[in-house]
Design an enzyme around this catalytic site. Structure first.
Site, short mmCIF file in Angstrom:
data_model
loop_
_atom_site.label_atom_id
_atom_site.label_comp_id
_atom_site.label_asym_id
_atom_site.label_seq_id
_atom_site.Cartn_x
_atom_site.Cartn_y
_atom_site.Cartn_z
CB THR A 126 4.75 -5.19 -14.76
OG1 THR A 126 4.46 -3.83 -14.37
CG2 THR A 126 5.14 -5.20 -16.22
CG ASN A 142 -1.78 2.23 -2.41
OD1 ASN A 142 -2.04 3.37 -2.76
ND2 ASN A 142 -0.55 1.74 -2.39
CG ASN A 154 0.57 3.63 -14.28
OD1 ASN A 154 -0.17 4.50 -13.80
ND2 ASN A 154 1.54 3.04 -13.58
CE LYS A 203 3.80 0.88 -4.30
NZ LYS A 203 2.69 0.24 -5.03
N GLY A 238 -3.13 -1.13 -7.74
CA GLY A 238 -3.27 -0.69 -9.12
C GLY A 238 -3.99 -1.69 -9.99
CB SER A 278 1.33 7.76 -7.44
OG SER A 278 0.91 7.90 -8.79
N GLY A 336 9.58 -5.40 -10.79
CA GLY A 336 10.21 -6.30 -11.75
C GLY A 336 10.10 -7.78 -11.43
#
Length: 350
Positions: free
Chosen positions: A313, A144, A116, A213, A68, A180, A291
């Site tokens: 992030t 990916n 997102n 994933k 991403g 996703s 996280g």
């Protein structure tokens, strides 16, 4: 206070996607220049205790960039220079896609999170494959692979296969993304039968190492089904987890109600719980995502079964030295707890 923390208030005045694009352009400008080596010398922590061997790859350290951040495989070398132990590019789809309309990325600054709904915007497998083939990155590069929005679920196998064949020569490992939340119907492909068919098709085409994933929103039974597919097919590993469509009651930011996938600090515990759940049921390597923004959160994933970890992030909130800072911190934590290496700490809390 580092330079990034001084600049962050100004960057956070920009739209989240605009700020990301600015950072991307800076890294693109560094890549392939003498400055890239200077950055690498500053950011890279070299220590044999950080080395991890998993799913046929040797990672110089366990901290990677999640898919991403570099959707089009434009800056893997520059990201490697920031001290990351691997870079996962994509999601890549068979066809070029513009993705969803903007705005489609939102900061939840009070919560140290992002939402997102990008929609797999990327240049398409043909172009990304050409870039990957010309890449000589200092660390492993994963690819990916997502489903084109235009492809019906019944045509998913052929769609994933087309993409794989275009990126095969440039990837060190491959990830089937069926989790996703931003492509309609995509998560339906996490059902056992569909997942087995897609993964089996890519395996038959030579995809290896091959990982899947998973979503954090799956039921325990669905996760167990996915693990069984991984075991039955002899896949190489599992990435846990993608973003969540859930909205914890703890969120305080104004953008919390935006549609899309939530990432960052609010999903730390849930993603770690899923890593541990999976690790109790399989010996397959796990890539822990969700996280991670400091050494302690990375270490927690590792102790609960992750062989390597990824972040996105955290890079937004902590800046470009995050891999260096985490790796330095991991060495201190290993020393504190008497472990000779990261590999010795994997799964000790299970």
């Amino acid at each position: 206070m580092g330079l990034y923390q001084l600049l962050k208030p100004a960057l956070f005045q920009l739209d989240a996607e605009t700020a990301h694009g600015l950072g991307h352009r800076v890294l693109d400008g560094i890549q392939g220049t003498p400055l890239e080596r200077i950055v690498a010398d500053y950011c890279t922590v070299v220590d044999p205790r950080l080395r991890v061997d998993a799913f046929g790859q040797t990672f110089p350290n366990p901290v990677g960039v999640a898919a991403g951040f570099d959707k089009n495989a434009e800056i893997p070398d520059a990201l490697g220079a920031l001290g990351f132990g691997h870079v996962e590019v994509g999601g890549v789809t068979a066809e070029p896609q513009a993705g969803n309309p903007r705005p489609r990325m939102f900061r939840l600054a009070e919560d140290r999170a992002l939402i997102n709904r990008m929609g797999f915007n990327n240049d398409g497998a043909d172009i990304v494959g050409e870039r990957l083939a010309a890449t000589d990155c200092r660390v492993p590069v994963g690819v990916n692979i997502g489903k084109s929005k235009s492809a019906a679920n019944d045509d998913a196998e052929a769609d994933y296969q087309y993409t794989y064949e275009r990126v095969a020569d440039g990837g060190d490992y491959f990830v089937v993304n069926v989790s996703s939340p931003n492509t309609p119907g995509l998560r339906e492909l996490q059902s056992r039968d569909r997942l087995e068919s897609i993964l089996g098709t890519l395996q038959d085409d030579g995809a290896s190492p091959l990982l899947v994933k998973l979503s954090p929103d799956l039921t325990d039974a669905a996760i167990e089904d996915a693990i069984e597919v991984v075991e039955d097919l002899g896949l190489d590993g599992i990435i846990a987890t993608n973003t969540t469509t859930k909205r914890p009651a703890s969120l305080h930011s104004d953008a919390a109600d935006e549609e899309g996938g939530l990432s960052g600090a609010p999903i730390t515990d849930e993603s770690t719980d899923i890593v541990r759940f999976i690790a109790k049921r399989t010996d397959k390597p796990i890539v822990g995502v969700g996280g991670i923004d400091d050494a302690e959160s990375a270490y927690e994933k590792i102790r609960n079964g992750a062989s390597v970890v990824q972040l996105y992030t955290g890079l937004v909130y902590e800046g470009p030295t995050i891999a260096r800072d985490i790796n330095r911190g991991l060495l201190k934590l290993l020393e504190r707890d008497g472990f000779a290496s990261v590999e010795d700490a994997v799964g000790v809390d299970i």
